[in-house]
Design a protein around this motif. Structure first.
Motif, PDB file in Angstrom:
ATOM      1  N   GLN A   1      -2.841   3.519  27.572  1.00  0.00           N
ATOM      2  CA  GLN A   1      -4.118   2.802  27.645  1.00  0.00           C
ATOM      3  C   GLN A   1      -4.845   3.063  28.952  1.00  0.00           C
ATOM      4  O   GLN A   1      -6.074   3.084  28.994  1.00  0.00           O
ATOM      5  CB  GLN A   1      -3.886   1.298  27.468  1.00  0.00           C
ATOM      6  N   SER A   2      -4.104   3.288  30.015  1.00  0.00           N
ATOM      7  CA  SER A   2      -4.738   3.525  31.316  1.00  0.00           C
ATOM      8  C   SER A   2      -5.550   4.814  31.348  1.00  0.00           C
ATOM      9  O   SER A   2      -6.423   4.983  32.200  1.00  0.00           O
ATOM     10  CB  SER A   2      -3.679   3.567  32.411  1.00  0.00           C
ATOM     11  N   ALA A   3      -5.269   5.720  30.427  1.00  0.00           N
ATOM     12  CA  ALA A   3      -5.982   7.004  30.396  1.00  0.00           C
ATOM     13  C   ALA A   3      -7.014   7.069  29.277  1.00  0.00           C
ATOM     14  O   ALA A   3      -7.708   8.082  29.146  1.00  0.00           O
ATOM     15  CB  ALA A   3      -4.980   8.145  30.230  1.00  0.00           C
ATOM     16  N   ARG A   4      -7.132   6.021  28.485  1.00  0.00           N
ATOM     17  CA  ARG A   4      -8.085   6.044  27.361  1.00  0.00           C
ATOM     18  C   ARG A   4      -9.515   6.100  27.885  1.00  0.00           C
ATOM     19  O   ARG A   4      -9.813   5.673  29.008  1.00  0.00           O
ATOM     20  CB  ARG A   4      -7.902   4.810  26.476  1.00  0.00           C
ATOM     21  N   LYS A   5     -10.426   6.556  27.016  1.00  0.00           N
ATOM     22  CA  LYS A   5     -11.811   6.780  27.421  1.00  0.00           C
ATOM     23  C   LYS A   5     -12.763   5.915  26.608  1.00  0.00           C
ATOM     24  O   LYS A   5     -12.404   5.381  25.559  1.00  0.00           O
ATOM     25  CB  LYS A   5     -12.157   8.263  27.276  1.00  0.00           C
TER      26      LYS A   5
ATOM     27  N   TYR B   1      -5.554   5.408  13.020  1.00  0.00           N
ATOM     28  CA  TYR B   1      -4.151   5.392  13.431  1.00  0.00           C
ATOM     29  C   TYR B   1      -3.977   6.060  14.793  1.00  0.00           C
ATOM     30  O   TYR B   1      -3.191   5.600  15.636  1.00  0.00           O
ATOM     31  CB  TYR B   1      -3.292   6.099  12.380  1.00  0.00           C
ATOM     32  N   ALA B   2      -4.727   7.138  15.039  1.00  0.00           N
ATOM     33  CA  ALA B   2      -4.641   7.819  16.336  1.00  0.00           C
ATOM     34  C   ALA B   2      -5.096   6.909  17.464  1.00  0.00           C
ATOM     35  O   ALA B   2      -4.492   6.879  18.542  1.00  0.00           O
ATOM     36  CB  ALA B   2      -5.488   9.092  16.306  1.00  0.00           C
ATOM     37  N   GLY B   3      -6.175   6.145  17.225  1.00  0.00           N
ATOM     38  CA  GLY B   3      -6.658   5.234  18.245  1.00  0.00           C
ATOM     39  C   GLY B   3      -5.678   4.095  18.520  1.00  0.00           C
ATOM     40  O   GLY B   3      -5.550   3.624  19.654  1.00  0.00           O
ATOM     41  N   ARG B   4      -4.955   3.656  17.501  1.00  0.00           N
ATOM     42  CA  ARG B   4      -3.975   2.574  17.689  1.00  0.00           C
ATOM     43  C   ARG B   4      -2.744   3.051  18.454  1.00  0.00           C
ATOM     44  O   ARG B   4      -2.181   2.305  19.253  1.00  0.00           O
ATOM     45  CB  ARG B   4      -3.543   2.019  16.334  1.00  0.00           C
ATOM     46  N   THR B   5      -2.323   4.274  18.200  1.00  0.00           N
ATOM     47  CA  THR B   5      -1.056   4.744  18.757  1.00  0.00           C
ATOM     48  C   THR B   5      -1.196   5.679  19.945  1.00  0.00           C
ATOM     49  O   THR B   5      -0.264   5.823  20.730  1.00  0.00           O
ATOM     50  CB  THR B   5      -0.249   5.486  17.676  1.00  0.00           C
ATOM     51  N   GLY B   6      -2.331   6.355  20.075  1.00  0.00           N
ATOM     52  CA  GLY B   6      -2.495   7.346  21.134  1.00  0.00           C
ATOM     53  C   GLY B   6      -1.811   8.659  20.848  1.00  0.00           C
ATOM     54  O   GLY B   6      -1.732   9.528  21.715  1.00  0.00           O
TER      55      GLY B   6
ATOM     56  N   ASP C   1      -6.109  14.683  17.836  1.00  0.00           N
ATOM     57  CA  ASP C   1      -6.151  15.363  19.125  1.00  0.00           C
ATOM     58  C   ASP C   1      -7.341  14.891  19.958  1.00  0.00           C
ATOM     59  O   ASP C   1      -7.294  14.940  21.201  1.00  0.00           O
ATOM     60  CB  ASP C   1      -6.234  16.882  18.925  1.00  0.00           C
ATOM     61  N   PHE C   2      -8.398  14.441  19.301  1.00  0.00           N
ATOM     62  CA  PHE C   2      -9.579  13.925  19.994  1.00  0.00           C
ATOM     63  C   PHE C   2      -9.575  12.400  20.071  1.00  0.00           C
ATOM     64  O   PHE C   2      -9.780  11.815  21.131  1.00  0.00           O
ATOM     65  CB  PHE C   2     -10.859  14.388  19.280  1.00  0.00           C
ATOM     66  N   THR C   3      -9.368  11.752  18.925  1.00  0.00           N
ATOM     67  CA  THR C   3      -9.549  10.292  18.859  1.00  0.00           C
ATOM     68  C   THR C   3      -8.368   9.508  19.416  1.00  0.00           C
ATOM     69  O   THR C   3      -8.452   8.286  19.531  1.00  0.00           O
ATOM     70  CB  THR C   3      -9.837   9.847  17.414  1.00  0.00           C
ATOM     71  N   ARG C   4      -7.274  10.166  19.779  1.00  0.00           N
ATOM     72  CA  ARG C   4      -6.183   9.466  20.467  1.00  0.00           C
ATOM     73  C   ARG C   4      -6.626   8.965  21.832  1.00  0.00           C
ATOM     74  O   ARG C   4      -5.975   8.101  22.430  1.00  0.00           O
ATOM     75  CB  ARG C   4      -4.994  10.424  20.638  1.00  0.00           C
ATOM     76  N   TRP C   5      -7.726   9.505  22.331  1.00  0.00           N
ATOM     77  CA  TRP C   5      -8.257   9.069  23.617  1.00  0.00           C
ATOM     78  C   TRP C   5      -9.071   7.780  23.502  1.00  0.00           C
ATOM     79  O   TRP C   5      -9.490   7.219  24.516  1.00  0.00           O
ATOM     80  CB  TRP C   5      -9.121  10.172  24.229  1.00  0.00           C
ATOM     81  N   SER C   6      -9.336   7.304  22.275  1.00  0.00           N
ATOM     82  CA  SER C   6     -10.113   6.076  22.082  1.00  0.00           C
ATOM     83  C   SER C   6      -9.320   4.855  22.538  1.00  0.00           C
ATOM     84  O   SER C   6      -8.085   4.861  22.543  1.00  0.00           O
ATOM     85  CB  SER C   6     -10.488   5.913  20.606  1.00  0.00           C
ATOM     86  N   ARG C   7     -10.016   3.793  22.864  1.00  0.00           N
ATOM     87  CA  ARG C   7      -9.347   2.594  23.368  1.00  0.00           C
ATOM     88  C   ARG C   7      -8.589   1.857  22.272  1.00  0.00           C
ATOM     89  O   ARG C   7      -7.619   1.149  22.541  1.00  0.00           O
ATOM     90  CB  ARG C   7     -10.363   1.668  24.028  1.00  0.00           C
TER      91      ARG C   7
ATOM     92  N   SER D   1     -12.641   1.846  17.724  1.00  0.00           N
ATOM     93  CA  SER D   1     -13.435   2.783  18.518  1.00  0.00           C
ATOM     94  C   SER D   1     -13.254   4.209  18.014  1.00  0.00           C
ATOM     95  O   SER D   1     -14.199   5.002  18.012  1.00  0.00           O
ATOM     96  CB  SER D   1     -13.023   2.697  19.994  1.00  0.00           C
ATOM     97  N   ALA D   2     -12.051   4.530  17.563  1.00  0.00           N
ATOM     98  CA  ALA D   2     -11.799   5.865  17.036  1.00  0.00           C
ATOM     99  C   ALA D   2     -12.598   6.112  15.761  1.00  0.00           C
ATOM    100  O   ALA D   2     -13.148   7.200  15.552  1.00  0.00           O
ATOM    101  CB  ALA D   2     -10.305   6.042  16.768  1.00  0.00           C
ATOM    102  N   VAL D   3     -12.667   5.102  14.887  1.00  0.00           N
ATOM    103  CA  VAL D   3     -13.453   5.243  13.655  1.00  0.00           C
ATOM    104  C   VAL D   3     -14.941   5.363  13.995  1.00  0.00           C
ATOM    105  O   VAL D   3     -15.670   6.161  13.394  1.00  0.00           O
ATOM    106  CB  VAL D   3     -13.203   4.051  12.720  1.00  0.00           C
ATOM    107  N   ALA D   4     -15.395   4.577  14.963  1.00  0.00           N
ATOM    108  CA  ALA D   4     -16.799   4.653  15.366  1.00  0.00           C
ATOM    109  C   ALA D   4     -17.137   6.030  15.912  1.00  0.00           C
ATOM    110  O   ALA D   4     -18.201   6.589  15.616  1.00  0.00           O
ATOM    111  CB  ALA D   4     -17.099   3.580  16.415  1.00  0.00           C
ATOM    112  N   ALA D   5     -16.232   6.612  16.707  1.00  0.00           N
ATOM    113  CA  ALA D   5     -16.464   7.957  17.227  1.00  0.00           C
ATOM    114  C   ALA D   5     -16.527   8.976  16.095  1.00  0.00           C
ATOM    115  O   ALA D   5     -17.333   9.917  16.124  1.00  0.00           O
ATOM    116  CB  ALA D   5     -15.357   8.331  18.214  1.00  0.00           C
ATOM    117  N   THR D   6     -15.701   8.766  15.069  1.00  0.00           N
ATOM    118  CA  THR D   6     -15.705   9.664  13.914  1.00  0.00           C
ATOM    119  C   THR D   6     -17.029   9.610  13.175  1.00  0.00           C
ATOM    120  O   THR D   6     -17.525  10.626  12.676  1.00  0.00           O
ATOM    121  CB  THR D   6     -14.559   9.288  12.955  1.00  0.00           C
ATOM    122  N   PHE D   7     -17.632   8.415  13.097  1.00  0.00           N
ATOM    123  CA  PHE D   7     -18.905   8.257  12.382  1.00  0.00           C
ATOM    124  C   PHE D   7     -19.992   9.138  12.984  1.00  0.00           C
ATOM    125  O   PHE D   7     -20.860   9.650  12.266  1.00  0.00           O
ATOM    126  CB  PHE D   7     -19.341   6.796  12.414  1.00  0.00           C
TER     127      PHE D   7
END
Length: 428
Positions: free
Chosen positions: A14-18, A73-78, A213-219, A223-229
């Motif tokens: 989480q400390s490295a999420r964007k 799932y990527a956003g939840r787990t990193g 590989d991209f959305t694992r950086w979401s908080r 947020s990952a789904v929103a970035a996908t939209f």
């Protein structure tokens, strides 16, 4: 080879999420590219503008559901894609899925390199070989810079695409009015509505499946789904639609082959606009190429002890060699291959992550044969649909069958839920 940590072998803490804008910029700048404008033009050339745009929209909505589920799932787990694949296919079983996709995206990297050389040759008379070599060098260095560079180039490539697309369409209206464009009926030369939807889905089947590989950086997952939209349907639809409009207004000299590529509409209007068009080629195609190379480098580094950056350099050279052979020119066959073999992988992952995992004890396995079998079943049915049912939406056959087979396979129930991966708390 110093640089920020890319977390090839572990979840992103989480400390490295964007932030959402940062991750959205990574995805937003990926689909909005000249290659998709070419594909959009081909679709409209066959179906007409209204039917073509509808097919493009349907394909993008399918992509949003598919990629969005994997992104959540990527956003939840990193976890990156290769780590996700290990959960579903097993520690060794993931090599088949992650290794395939990490290799396939190098094909797309080669496609962008070849497209760079041919575009600069067709519009400015540059040597296609030297244009490809220069593009490869720039795109590889951009990838080596890491996820931050992908966000930066996406933030630049997106507005540049929009501005120059508007300028190009403006010049193109000298051939036809917008009223004529909406009445454009296409040629009905063989591509049906279902086939057009399949092209849209297949165009991002590989990197869309590797979205982690991209959305694992979401908080978080939302947020990952929103970035996908921002990618599907927004950016991807816009890129395809621009190409379709270019064809509908008569702005493409050879729409059957070149589709809606609009760079030629930007040249011949003075040295300034021509110079901007050259910069646009490298920024736009560089955004796509660097994303693909990043997928490949992260994928193979996760499967090996190697780090992302040295692998990106080696894979960049390999991609250039592929491009110089001319194999990148067979993009229609490439899309057919992707639409058959790749979407069932994501279908198995989604089914495992949201339906099957509740009863899993969490023990690691070398191979999960039920997952590999479901993937094979989905790919087989998609392949049969492609050859026996021309014009069908092949990827959907593969997705539905793979998910159904995996869901039906079942596991022995357990009272112990699978624990979520431990993620360090975010620092202020």
């Amino acid at each position: 080879m110093a640089g920020a940590e890319e977390y090839e072998h572990a979840p992103v803490p989480q400390s490295a999420r964007k932030s959402l804008p940062s991750v959205a910029a990574v995805w937003f700048g990926f689909p909005m590219n000249l290659g998709n404008a070419v594909f959009g033009g081909v679709i409209v050339y066959d179906l007409g503008l209204v039917a073509g745009l509808l097919a493009i929209l349907v394909g993008n909505l399918v992509l949003f559901g598919y990629v969005g589920a994997l992104s959540h799932y990527a956003g939840r787990t990193g976890k990156n894609f290769a780590l996700q694949a290990a959960d579903t296919f097993g520690r060794r079983g993931r090599i088949a899925a992650a290794g395939l996709l990490a290799t396939v995206v190098i094909g797309w990297f080669s496609f962008q390199i070849g497209l760079t050389g041919s575009t600069l040759h067709d519009t400015l008379g540059w040597s296609p070989v030297w244009g490809a070599v220069l593009g490869c060098a720039l795109y590889t260095l951009l990838t080596v810079a890491g996820i931050r560079a992908l966000a930066l180039v996406g933030a630049i490539a997106t507005p540049l695409f929009v501005i120059l697309a508007v300028v190009a369409v403006g010049y193109g209206t000298a051939h036809a009015s917008f009223g004529d464009a909406f009445s454009y009926q296409g040629t009905s030369s063989g591509l049906g509505f279902g086939g057009a939807v399949a092209i849209v889905i297949a165009g991002f089947a590989d990197s869309g499946t590797m979205t982690a590989d991209f959305t694992r950086w979401s908080r978080d997952g939302r947020s990952a789904v929103a970035a996908t939209f921002f990618a599907f349907p927004l950016a991807n639809f816009l890129a395809y639609a621009v190409g379709g409009v270019v064809v509908a207004i008569g702005g493409s000299a050879d729409p059957a082959t070149d589709g809606g590529g609009f760079l030629s509409l930007l040249t011949g209007h003075g040295p300034l606009l021509t110079a901007v068009a050259v910069v646009f080629v490298f920024v736009n195609l560089g955004s796509v190429a660097s994303h693909c190379l990043y997928n490949g480098a992260v994928g193979w580094s996760a499967l090996t002890p190697a780090r992302m950056r040295p692998l990106a350099l080696g894979l960049g050279v390999l991609g250039l060699l592929f491009a110089l052979t001319g194999v990148w020119g067979h993009f229609v066959d490439w899309l057919n291959l992707l639409g058959v073999f790749v979407p069932p992988i994501g279908a198995v992952l989604i089914t495992d992550q949201y339906l099957r995992r509740r009863g899993r004890t969490g023990e690691a396995r070398d191979v999960r044969w039920s997952a590999l079998g479901a993937w094979a079943a989905g790919a087989l049915v998609a392949g049969l649909a492609h050859y026996l049912l021309p014009g069908s939406v092949d990827p959907l056959f593969g997705i539905v069958v793979a998910a159904a087979v995996y869901a039906a396979a079942g596991r022995r129930p357990s009272t112990q839920p699978l624990p979520e991966p431990a993620v360090p708390a975010r620092t202020p």
